[in-house]
Design an enzyme around this catalytic site. Structure first.
Site, mmCIF file in Angstrom:
data_model
loop_
_atom_site.group_PDB
_atom_site.id
_atom_site.type_symbol
_atom_site.label_atom_id
_atom_site.label_comp_id
_atom_site.label_asym_id
_atom_site.label_seq_id
_atom_site.Cartn_x
_atom_site.Cartn_y
_atom_site.Cartn_z
ATOM 1 N N ASP A 8 0.880 -1.168 0.000
ATOM 2 C CA ASP A 8 0.000 0.000 0.000
ATOM 3 C C ASP A 8 0.921 1.223 0.000
ATOM 4 O OD1 ASP A 8 0.894 0.252 2.599
ATOM 5 O OD2 ASP A 8 -1.092 0.202 3.531
ATOM 6 N N HIS A 9 0.373 2.403 0.301
ATOM 7 C CA HIS A 9 1.195 3.616 0.288
ATOM 8 C C HIS A 9 2.306 3.559 1.333
ATOM 9 C CE1 HIS A 9 -2.341 3.972 2.782
ATOM 10 N NE2 HIS A 9 -1.667 4.775 3.580
ATOM 11 N N CYS A 65 2.846 -3.380 4.035
ATOM 12 C CA CYS A 65 2.040 -2.224 4.446
ATOM 13 C C CYS A 65 2.780 -1.565 5.612
ATOM 14 C CB CYS A 65 0.598 -2.624 4.774
ATOM 15 S SG CYS A 65 0.389 -3.812 6.108
ATOM 16 N N THR A 67 2.464 -1.979 8.974
ATOM 17 C CA THR A 67 2.853 -2.938 10.011
ATOM 18 C C THR A 67 2.994 -4.362 9.492
ATOM 19 O OG1 THR A 67 0.534 -3.374 10.479
ATOM 20 C CG2 THR A 67 1.602 -1.650 11.808
ATOM 21 N N HIS A 98 8.577 -24.630 8.882
ATOM 22 C CA HIS A 98 7.472 -25.307 9.580
ATOM 23 C C HIS A 98 6.103 -25.019 8.985
ATOM 24 C CE1 HIS A 98 9.701 -26.080 13.656
ATOM 25 N NE2 HIS A 98 10.424 -26.411 12.606
ATOM 26 N N ARG A 132 6.079 -34.023 9.529
ATOM 27 C CA ARG A 132 4.994 -33.724 10.476
ATOM 28 C C ARG A 132 4.348 -32.354 10.201
ATOM 29 N NH1 ARG A 132 9.707 -32.432 12.840
ATOM 30 N NH2 ARG A 132 9.811 -30.666 14.292
ATOM 31 N N HIS A 133 5.133 -31.435 9.672
ATOM 32 C CA HIS A 133 4.607 -30.094 9.400
ATOM 33 C C HIS A 133 3.602 -30.112 8.253
ATOM 34 C CE1 HIS A 133 7.504 -28.690 12.230
ATOM 35 N NE2 HIS A 133 8.496 -29.173 11.517
HETATM 36 C C1 RB5 Z 1 -1.929 2.673 6.516
HETATM 37 O O1 RB5 Z 1 -1.883 3.871 7.221
HETATM 38 C C2 RB5 Z 1 -1.800 1.494 7.484
HETATM 39 O O2 RB5 Z 1 -2.953 1.349 8.221
HETATM 40 C C3 RB5 Z 1 -1.503 0.219 6.691
HETATM 41 O O3 RB5 Z 1 -0.349 0.405 5.958
HETATM 42 C C4 RB5 Z 1 -1.258 -1.063 7.473
HETATM 43 O O4 RB5 Z 1 -0.296 -0.892 8.469
HETATM 44 C C5 RB5 Z 1 -2.433 -1.794 7.922
HETATM 45 O O5 RB5 Z 1 -2.323 -2.893 8.486
#
Ligand code: RB5
Length: 141
Positions: A8-9, A65, A67, A98, A132-133
């Site tokens: 994403d951005h 993204c 996070t 795994h 096993r995995h």
């Molecule tokens: C965008 O601001 C943010 O919410 C997105 O990049 C991401 O971290 C969502 O999980």
């Protein structure tokens, strides 16, 4: 090895760095965007990479993204997708060994670019252990 990648951005700049790196490494890349850095909704881009994996257009996917969470949540809604949010080498290695993760998700706002590139390397170069995995991931569906 063919890799489908999108962001994403928040992950836009890191995506470009990873695409550049993969090209230097002569790894085939499908860049699913976005093409310009403006606010977009991460599920739209997650599903482009998911589609490549499901259609076997690519062997592995990378989604970025802010996070890595939203990309992982979206991708993991689809059958056969095992998207792993990774933040260090051990977690990335185990996600392949795994869990046979087929998509790596990264958080551009929580790890630096050098770490991210190193995790991509580990993700692409670590083999699934099977045995096993294999039985365990079958239970995920
Ligand atoms: C965008 O601001 C943010 O919410 C997105 O990049 C991401 O971290 C969502 O999980």
């Amino acid at each position: 090895m063919k890799v489908s990648i999108a962001s994403d951005h928040a992950g836009y700049e890191l995506k470009d760095k990873i695409v550049e790196y993969l090209k230097i490494k002569k790894i085939e890349v499908i860049d699913r965007g976005p093409e310009i850095n403006e606010p977009v909704d991460y599920p739209d881009f997650a599903f482009k990479v998911v589609q490549d994996i499901m259609a076997a257009n690519a062997n592995r996917g990378v989604l970025i993204c802010g996070t890595g969470q939203g990309m992982a949540m979206a991708a993991n809604k689809k059958p056969g997708i095992r998207a792993a949010l990774c933040y260090n080498d051990q977690v990335t290695k185990l996600a392949r060994e795994h869990n046979d993760a087929n998509i790596l998700t990264l958080g551009a706002r929580v790890i630096d670019q050098t770490t991210a590139i190193s995790l991509v390397d580990t993700f692409l170069n670590t083999h699934f252990e099977g045995s096993r995995h294999k039985d365990r991931i079958k239970k995920i569906g």
